[in-house]
Scaffold this active site. Structure first.
Site, PDB file in Angstrom:
ATOM      1  NE  ARG A  38      -4.062  -3.290   3.481  1.00  0.00           N
ATOM      2  CZ  ARG A  38      -2.947  -3.805   4.013  1.00  0.00           C
ATOM      3  NH1 ARG A  38      -3.019  -4.783   4.906  1.00  0.00           N
ATOM      4  NH2 ARG A  38      -1.765  -3.341   3.683  1.00  0.00           N
ATOM      5  CD  GLU A  80      -6.409  -1.364   0.792  1.00  0.00           C
ATOM      6  OE1 GLU A  80      -6.083  -0.566   1.686  1.00  0.00           O
ATOM      7  OE2 GLU A  80      -5.586  -1.925   0.046  1.00  0.00           O
ATOM      8  CB  SER A 103      -3.923   1.802  -1.008  1.00  0.00           C
ATOM      9  OG  SER A 103      -3.726   0.763  -1.936  1.00  0.00           O
TER      10      SER A 103
END
Length: 295
Positions: A167, A287, A217
Site C-alpha cells: 500500500r 491505510e 479497508s
C-alpha cells in the site's frame, strides 16, 4: 468565477461529501474538473502563481475528507478517463474507473487485472496506494506512469522509480500526481478471466459491507495478523461513534450508517487503534488517508 480559467468546470465552495465514498467532507474552495492535460496544467499554473494550495482527489474512495473541507483547489480527474490498448499494454488516464478498466481488459481477453475487479476508485489512486486484493496488486502489472510534479512539469516514472511496497509508492513522498499509467497484461481466455472475476466479486459481496458508504479497508495488514480479526477479538464489531460504526459484516471496515461525519470516522479510528493495542499489543496503522481541515 476565475476569469483566467474561463471554460474550465470549476465550482466554488462545493461540499466534498457529494463526491467521497464515505459521504463526508466539508467544502472545497474551488473544485475543478479538467477535461484534458492542458486544462490541468492551466489550473496548476494558476494555483502556483497565486500561491494557492492544490491537490488531486482521484475518486476519493480510500479517503476521509475532514468536515472543515479543503482550502485552495481540489482537482478531480473524472473527465480524464480514457483507456487505450496497444497490443498487451493497457494505458489508462488517472481518472479512469478501476473496476471499469478491469472489464475492458476482460473484454479483450487480457489477464492480469482480475484482482482489481471489485476495488473501488480510480487508476491514479490505485497506483498511488499500490492497491491490491486477493494476492494481486498494481505493482505486479505496472510499467510506467506519467506524473505531474508540484511545479507543473510532466514526467515519466518507471516501475523501479515507483519503489512499490505494501500500500505504498514513492509518489506518496514526492507529491507527484499520476495523470496516466501503463500496465503489462497477458493474453488469456475470456471465459477463464470472467469466471475468476465473478468468483472474486462474489467473495467481496459475501464479506464486505458494500451496501453502506465507507472508505474501504481502514487499516493496513499488520505483520503476522489480520486487522479485521484483531478488531473482532477486541469485541469492537458494531461499535459506533456518532453515525459511523465498525461493520458487523467485516470488522476491517467502518461504515457511515446515519449522517456520519469525518470527526466520527477519526474518533472511531483512534478508539479502535487504542482498544486493539490494549487487547493484543498490536498497534494498527491506518491505510485510509485523512485530509483537510477540522471544523
Amino acid at each position: 468565477m476565475i476569469t483566467e480559467l474561463h471554460g474550465i468546470d470549476i465550482r466554488e465552495n462545493e461540499p466534498l461529501k457529494h463526491y467521497t465514498y464515505t459521504k463526508v467532507g466539508g467544502p472545497a474552495d474551488f473544485l475543478a474538473f479538467p477535461r484534458n492535460h492542458y486544462e490541468l496544467s492551466r489550473i496548476v499554473a494558476y494555483a502556483n502563481k497565486e500561491n494557492m494550495p492544490w491537490l488531486v482527489l482521484g475518486n476519493a474512495s480510500n479517503l476521509i475528507v475532514r468536515d472543515g473541507g479543503i482550502r485552495g483547489f481540489v482537482i478531480m480527474f473524472d473527465k480524464l478517463n480514457a483507456v487505450h490498448l496497444n497490443g498487451y499494454t493497457l494505458e489508462a488516464e488517472a481518472g479512469a474507473n478501476l473496476i471499469e478498466t478491469t472489464k475492458i481488459a476482460k473484454f479483450h481477453s487480457l489477464t492480469g487485472f482480475e484482482f482489481a475487479c471489485g476495488i473501488p476508485g480510480s487508476i491514479g489512486g490505485a497506483v498511488f496506494m499500490n492497491a491490491g486484493a486477493y494476492g494481486g496488486e498494481i505493482s505486479h502489472i505496472f510499467l510506467s506512469a506519467k506524473v505531474l510534479t508540484s511545479s507543473g512539469e510532466i514526467k515519466t516514472i518507471s516501475a523501479r522509480d515507483m519503489a512499490f511496497g505494501y500500500r505504498h509508492s514513492a509518489i506518496q513522498e514526492t507529491g507527484d500526481i499520476v495523470i496516466s499509467a501503463k500496465f503489462a497484461l497477458k493474453p488469456g481466455n475470456y471465459d477463464t478471466i470472467s469466471q475468476e472475476m465473478n468468483r472474486l466479486n462474489h467473495l467481496r459481496q459475501l464479506k464486505q459491507p458494500l451496501e453502506f458508504p465507507s472508505c474501504g479497508s481502514v487499516f493496513k495488514r499488520p505483520p503476522g495478523h489480520f486487522a479485521g480479526q484483531l478488531i473482532m477479538e477486541a469485541n469492537l464489531k458494531g461499535h459506533r461513534i456518532g453515525g459511523v460504526e465498525v461493520s458487523e459484516k467485516h470488522a476491517g471496515f467502518m461504515i457511515n450508517v446515519v449522517d456520519g461525519t469525518a470527526k466520527d470516522y477519526e474518533d472511531l479510528i483512534a478508539y479502535v487503534i487504542e482498544t486493539v493495542e490494549n487487547h493484543s499489543g498490536v498497534r494498527l496503522e491506518p491505510e485510509v488517508r485523512i485530509i483537510g481541515e477540522n471544523l
